[in-house]
Scaffold this motif. Structure first.
Motif, PDB file in Angstrom:
ATOM      1  N   VAL A  42     117.953  14.359  29.121  1.00 18.02           N
ATOM      2  CA  VAL A  42     119.163  13.798  28.520  1.00 18.02           C
ATOM      3  C   VAL A  42     120.212  14.890  28.333  1.00 18.02           C
ATOM      4  N   CYS A  43     119.795  16.059  27.836  1.00 16.59           N
ATOM      5  CA  CYS A  43     120.735  17.169  27.629  1.00 16.59           C
ATOM      6  C   CYS A  43     121.360  17.602  28.950  1.00 16.59           C
ATOM      7  N   ASP A  44     120.547  17.721  30.000  1.00 18.96           N
ATOM      8  CA  ASP A  44     121.061  18.133  31.315  1.00 18.96           C
ATOM      9  C   ASP A  44     122.088  17.133  31.828  1.00 18.96           C
ATOM     10  N   ALA A  45     121.765  15.840  31.710  1.00 24.33           N
ATOM     11  CA  ALA A  45     122.673  14.816  32.215  1.00 24.33           C
ATOM     12  C   ALA A  45     123.964  14.765  31.402  1.00 24.33           C
ATOM     13  N   ALA A  46     123.862  15.047  30.107  1.00 20.76           N
ATOM     14  CA  ALA A  46     125.042  15.019  29.242  1.00 20.76           C
ATOM     15  C   ALA A  46     125.853  16.309  29.341  1.00 20.76           C
ATOM     16  N   GLY A  47     125.315  17.298  30.069  1.00 19.69           N
ATOM     17  CA  GLY A  47     126.021  18.568  30.217  1.00 19.69           C
ATOM     18  C   GLY A  47     126.047  19.380  28.940  1.00 19.69           C
ATOM     19  N   ARG A  48     124.998  19.253  28.131  1.00 17.60           N
ATOM     20  CA  ARG A  48     124.924  19.963  26.853  1.00 17.60           C
ATOM     21  C   ARG A  48     123.664  20.806  26.797  1.00 17.60           C
ATOM     22  N   ALA A  49     123.765  21.987  26.198  1.00 15.68           N
ATOM     23  CA  ALA A  49     122.575  22.816  26.021  1.00 15.68           C
ATOM     24  C   ALA A  49     121.622  22.162  25.031  1.00 15.68           C
ATOM     25  N   ASN A  50     122.188  21.420  24.101  1.00 17.07           N
ATOM     26  CA  ASN A  50     121.369  20.725  23.116  1.00 17.07           C
ATOM     27  C   ASN A  50     122.160  19.536  22.589  1.00 17.07           C
ATOM     28  N   LEU A  51     121.452  18.572  22.039  1.00 18.07           N
ATOM     29  CA  LEU A  51     122.077  17.400  21.432  1.00 18.07           C
ATOM     30  C   LEU A  51     121.450  17.163  20.066  1.00 18.07           C
ATOM     31  N   PRO A  52     122.236  16.716  19.106  1.00 21.33           N
ATOM     32  CA  PRO A  52     121.631  16.333  17.827  1.00 21.33           C
ATOM     33  C   PRO A  52     120.764  15.097  18.015  1.00 21.33           C
ATOM     34  N   GLY A  53     119.825  14.904  17.123  1.00 22.96           N
ATOM     35  CA  GLY A  53     118.969  13.729  17.245  1.00 22.96           C
ATOM     36  C   GLY A  53     117.824  13.774  16.269  1.00 22.96           C
ATOM     37  N   ALA A  54     116.754  13.059  16.622  1.00 26.51           N
ATOM     38  CA  ALA A  54     115.582  12.982  15.764  1.00 26.51           C
ATOM     39  C   ALA A  54     114.367  12.650  16.616  1.00 26.51           C
ATOM     40  N   VAL A  55     113.204  13.067  16.127  1.00 23.74           N
ATOM     41  CA  VAL A  55     111.917  12.729  16.736  1.00 23.74           C
ATOM     42  C   VAL A  55     111.228  11.719  15.831  1.00 23.74           C
ATOM     43  N   VAL A  56     110.769  10.607  16.427  1.00 20.60           N
ATOM     44  CA  VAL A  56     110.162   9.536  15.641  1.00 20.60           C
ATOM     45  C   VAL A  56     108.743   9.263  16.125  1.00 20.60           C
ATOM     46  N   ALA A  57     107.789   9.365  15.208  1.00 15.33           N
ATOM     47  CA  ALA A  57     106.417   8.934  15.476  1.00 15.33           C
ATOM     48  C   ALA A  57     106.321   7.457  15.114  1.00 15.33           C
ATOM     49  N   ASN A  58     106.189   6.597  16.099  1.00 19.65           N
ATOM     50  CA  ASN A  58     106.113   5.155  15.860  1.00 19.65           C
ATOM     51  C   ASN A  58     104.644   4.705  15.840  1.00 19.65           C
ATOM     52  N   LYS A  59     104.439   3.522  15.321  1.00 20.56           N
ATOM     53  CA  LYS A  59     103.119   2.873  15.235  1.00 20.56           C
ATOM     54  C   LYS A  59     102.189   3.580  14.253  1.00 20.56           C
ATOM     55  N   ILE A  60     102.745   4.120  13.179  1.00 22.67           N
ATOM     56  CA  ILE A  60     101.891   4.790  12.192  1.00 22.67           C
ATOM     57  C   ILE A  60     101.060   3.790  11.398  1.00 22.67           C
ATOM     58  N   ASP A  61     101.346   2.489  11.547  1.00 20.26           N
ATOM     59  CA  ASP A  61     100.529   1.469  10.890  1.00 20.26           C
ATOM     60  C   ASP A  61      99.135   1.376  11.518  1.00 20.26           C
ATOM     61  N   ARG A  62      99.009   1.845  12.757  1.00 25.78           N
ATOM     62  CA  ARG A  62      97.714   1.774  13.447  1.00 25.78           C
ATOM     63  C   ARG A  62      96.882   3.021  13.111  1.00 25.78           C
ATOM     64  N   ARG A  63      96.535   3.143  11.861  1.00 24.79           N
ATOM     65  CA  ARG A  63      95.883   4.362  11.375  1.00 24.79           C
ATOM     66  C   ARG A  63      94.529   4.615  12.012  1.00 24.79           C
ATOM     67  N   ASP A  64      93.775   3.562  12.295  1.00 24.11           N
ATOM     68  CA  ASP A  64      92.453   3.729  12.885  1.00 24.11           C
ATOM     69  C   ASP A  64      92.527   4.243  14.317  1.00 24.11           C
ATOM     70  N   SER A  65      93.679   4.031  14.958  1.00 29.26           N
ATOM     71  CA  SER A  65      93.834   4.445  16.360  1.00 29.26           C
ATOM     72  C   SER A  65      94.674   5.703  16.506  1.00 29.26           C
ATOM     73  N   GLN A  66      95.181   6.234  15.408  1.00 32.42           N
ATOM     74  CA  GLN A  66      96.098   7.371  15.477  1.00 32.42           C
ATOM     75  C   GLN A  66      95.358   8.631  15.926  1.00 32.42           C
ATOM     76  N   VAL A  67      95.908   9.268  16.971  1.00 33.81           N
ATOM     77  CA  VAL A  67      95.319  10.505  17.492  1.00 33.81           C
ATOM     78  C   VAL A  67      96.286  11.672  17.401  1.00 33.81           C
ATOM     79  N   VAL A  68      97.571  11.389  17.228  1.00 34.00           N
ATOM     80  CA  VAL A  68      98.582  12.439  17.073  1.00 34.00           C
ATOM     81  C   VAL A  68      98.810  12.653  15.581  1.00 34.00           C
ATOM     82  N   THR A  69      98.549  13.842  15.104  1.00 34.09           N
ATOM     83  CA  THR A  69      98.680  14.114  13.680  1.00 34.09           C
ATOM     84  C   THR A  69     100.147  14.350  13.294  1.00 34.09           C
ATOM     85  N   ARG A  70     100.414  14.265  12.012  1.00 34.75           N
ATOM     86  CA  ARG A  70     101.756  14.563  11.518  1.00 34.75           C
ATOM     87  C   ARG A  70     102.144  16.002  11.869  1.00 34.75           C
ATOM     88  N   ALA A  71     101.192  16.916  11.752  1.00 32.25           N
ATOM     89  CA  ALA A  71     101.470  18.320  12.076  1.00 32.25           C
ATOM     90  C   ALA A  71     101.854  18.479  13.546  1.00 32.25           C
TER      91      ALA A  71
END
Length: 226
Positions: free
Chosen positions: A135-164
């Motif tokens: 996205v940054c390359d296509a937008a011609g920017r070294a960086n873009l503001p934004g956020a990272v979102v971990a979705n599906k945290i309700d599926r606790r029994d199946s969660q393999v990616v930790t918060r850390a």
């Protein structure tokens, strides 16, 4: 044909605006690329944004083909009456669309990026680096503001990616980390409100978005508006 598309899209944007509160002062607009691997819940997050539990979570989704453009209005953090229009480019994650995707980002004037991964699938977290870079390359920017979102945290029994794990990736990219569950309508507004505050710029009339969508369609790209 483009004129017909413009009229239809303009009506949809107006209809969507009618559903938003009229007591807010709109302080600008931001175009955001919502990206991530297939089936991480990008469309679900956008669908549930700002509904305050009033919307029913759609259990079944059809695959996003190309890009779907959604107009949402969010309050700035700490404000009760100042909002920003978010033009959300919900991008299909399938490989078949990858070749054309940079054309949307270049043509859409993207100012921010929302990186979404599925907390039950490790490879979707790993892929966030490449999505961000593309996205940054296509937008011609070294960086873009934004956020990272971990979705599906309700599926606790199946969660393999930790918060850390998620926090380390967000820190490496230089973005804040959020957790959300589109299914439970939990934690959805936070990342979008952060983006609104971080990437707010001069207001862009909605008609310009309609024109831009017509230009992208004229290039043979698939885009729908809601």
């Amino acid at each position: 044909m483009i004129t017909v598309h413009n009229k239809v899209m303009a009506k949809r944007l107006v209809d969507d605006a009618d559903e938003r509160p009229h007591t807010c002062t709109v302080n600008g607009s931001v175009r955001v690329a919502v990206v991530g691997e297939p089936a991480v819940g990008k469309t679900a997050l956008v669908h549930m944004l700002g509904k305050d539990g009033a919307a029913r979570f759609p259990e079944h989704y059809s695959m996003t083909c190309g890009v779907e453009l959604h107009l949402r209005q969010v309050l700035l953090p700490g404000s009760r009456n100042t909002s920003v229009n978010l033009h959300l480019f919900d991008c299909g994650g399938q490989d078949v669309f990858n070749e054309d995707m940079p054309k949307y980002w270049r043509g859409g004037g993207i100012a921010a990026v929302l990186l979404v991964y599925d907390a039950t699938r490790t490879h979707t977290l790993d892929a966030c680096h490449s999505w961000h870079q593309r996205v940054c390359d296509a937008a011609g920017r070294a960086n873009l503001p934004g956020a990272v979102v971990a979705n599906k945290i309700d599926r606790r029994d199946s969660q393999v990616v930790t918060r850390a794990d998620g926090q380390r990736l967000a820190e490496a990219i230089g973005m804040p980390y959020f957790e959300a569950s589109a299914k439970e309508a939990d934690g959805i507004d936070g990342p979008f409100r952060h983006i609104a505050a971080a990437a707010m710029r001069t207001d862009v009339p909605d008609v310009e978005i309609v024109t831009k969508v017509a230009e992208l369609r004229a290039q043979g790209l698939s885009i729908s508006v809601s």
